[in-house]
Design a protein around this motif. Structure first.
Motif: not given
Length: 478
Positions: A31, A35, A38, A138, A149, A151, A173, A177
């Motif tokens: 995770d 993120f 990203t 977020s 959610s 970003l 998000q 995912r």
């Protein structure tokens, strides 16, 4: 072996806990790393787009010109996308942007203008960027939906040295995912396969090595207790079977040496008396003597010769039984019919003393074992009962089932045995004089009965009756 089992259990527990912690770390790290990657791309995107907007701004302008950016997004959103990214196919634009002026008021939103006219000066991406710091956040679109959610990453829009606005790039998000779920699945699968493989290896070692070793330990302990057991089934492991066979061969070799040594010593001792008597009688026969006396010495030679033959015969039969580590001939047979057969064959021997044999059985009993060995044991008990019974007496042969065992009992009407003799009745070569004479048996009949019962997983007993006589019994599992 208990310590080994505990050690293996702790080892499996430690391995399981270690893989659990590793899986948790890797899943959490997926995770974070996804993120982070990203967010890094979004920072670059926001900076580039902010640069595009800044290019259209004249020095001294109070707010950014968003017209060119609006055209860029309008064209981009009309493009058809079909990008194969690993196992995921991307078909739509997943990134948007909004622009605010220096007060935090949204003047452009590429997502159909949803946020235009809204003041967002209190949000971290706007407030921190306007303050000259890195701005990102977020936030959930729907507070009750964790999958909503989004970003947000911001970059300042400058005119000269002044910040006249903020450009924020935002991305759901949920788009990321998909990749996180795939990586999580791969990590879980790999962790479970490796951990399961190690645990299976430990279990296999226990089943193939430690479990057979436990059986061998029990086998060795049973031998130490004097029990007769066959070599247990150790599975197909070559090393353990080799060890088991070596242990069995060693046991047979050591038992054979002690057996031969003890029996030769005992047989030599037991044969001394009849051989001395035969030798003495033979020497006296060389002298001139009356015919009556000569016949007495000849009878003595015949009697001692017969005793020597019985001793050797009984010893051979007993040695054959004691030489078996387990029952070799294992077949079903009818015990009731076998007892009838023994009673019929004993007729002539009973007639010599005018004895009666009464046989009773409460049911038809079947056993699994060696019928010849059981027959030999019962015949020895019957011979013993005949020897100690008074003339014209009665011998009772009974057969019954009790407590999941078949019980064969022989009762005589003889004088019984002293208490000290009962304790030694099943010892080799121990015998009492027959009633009315000083002659003894070979002392091998009852030991043979004991060995026969033991080979069948049973027991043999001898005890006095309350009034007179003895009862000898064999207890065999049904």
């Amino acid at each position: 072996m208990r310590l080994t089992r505990v050690t293996l259990f702790l080892l499996v527990l430690i391995i399981g806990f270690g893989f659990y912690r590793l899986a948790v770390y890797l899943l959490d790290d997926v995770d974070a790393q996804t993120f982070q990657a990203t967010e890094e791309v979004m920072v670059d995107t926001a900076t580039v787009l902010a640069g595009v907007v800044e290019e259209k701004i004249a020095n001294g302008a109070s707010k950014p010109d968003v017209q060119s950016l609006r055209q860029v997004f309008d064209h981009a959103q009309r493009h058809q996308i079909e990008a194969k990214i690993y196992n995921h196919t991307k078909t739509n634009l997943g990134i948007n942007t909004y622009i605010t002026d220096s007060t935090g008021l949204v003047i452009f939103d590429s997502d159909e203008g949803k946020r235009e006219g809204r003041n967002m000066a209190d949000f971290n991406d706007i407030a921190r960027t306007l303050a000259g710091r890195y701005g990102a956040r977020s936030s959930r679109e729907d507070e009750n939906d964790p999958n909503s959610s989004v970003l947000f990453v911001a970059s300042p829009i400058r005119s000269g040295d002044n910040i006249i606005g903020v450009l924020t790039v935002y991305k759901p998000q949920a788009d990321v995912r998909t990749f996180i779920t795939g990586r999580r699945r791969d990590i879980l699968t790999a962790t479970l396969l490796i951990g399961g493989g190690i645990i299976l290896l430990v279990v296999a070692v226990f089943v193939w090595v430690f479990q057979p070793l436990g059986k061998l330990t029990n086998y060795a302990q049973a031998i130490s207790r004097g029990e007769r057991r066959p070599l247990p089934n150790l599975g197909k492991g070559k090393e353990v079977n080799t060890l088991g066979k070596a242990l069995r061969d060693m046991r047979e070799t050591l038992e054979g040496r002690d057996y031969v040594k003890n029996y030769i010593s005992t047989l030599t001792h037991e044969l001394k008396s009849p051989l001395a008597a035969i030798r003495g009688a033979a020497e006296l026969l060389e002298e001139d003597m009356p015919a009556k006396q000569r016949h007495r010495f000849l009878d003595n030679i015949r009697r001692e010769t017969s005793r020597s033959e019985s001793l050797v015969r009984d010893l051979v039969q007993l040695s054959e039984l004691e030489g078996q580590s387990h029952l070799e001939n294992h077949r079903p047979f009818n015990l009731t019919e076998l007892c009838h057969e023994i009673a019929d064959e004993a007729g002539p021997r009973l007639a010599v003393k005018g004895l009666q044999l009464e046989f009773s059985s409460d049911e038809d009993i079947n056993l699994t074992g060696d019928a010849m060995v059981i027959k030999l044991a019962i015949k020895n008990l019957l011979e013993n009962a005949i020897s100690f019974s008074p003339d014209k007496g009665t011998i009772n042969l009974t057969l019954e089932s009790k407590d999941k065992k078949s019980v064969i009992s022989l009762k005589d009407e003889g004088p019984g045995a002293p208490d000290y003799a009962l304790e030694r009745a099943f010892e080799h070569f121990y015998s009492l004089p027959r009633p009315g004479s000083d002659r003894k048996g070979t002392g091998l009949g009852l030991p043979l009965v004991y060995e026969a019962a033991k080979l069948h997983g049973g027991t043999a007993e001898l005890k006095n009756l309350p009034e007179r006589g003895c009862v000898a019994s064999i207890h065999l599992p049904l």
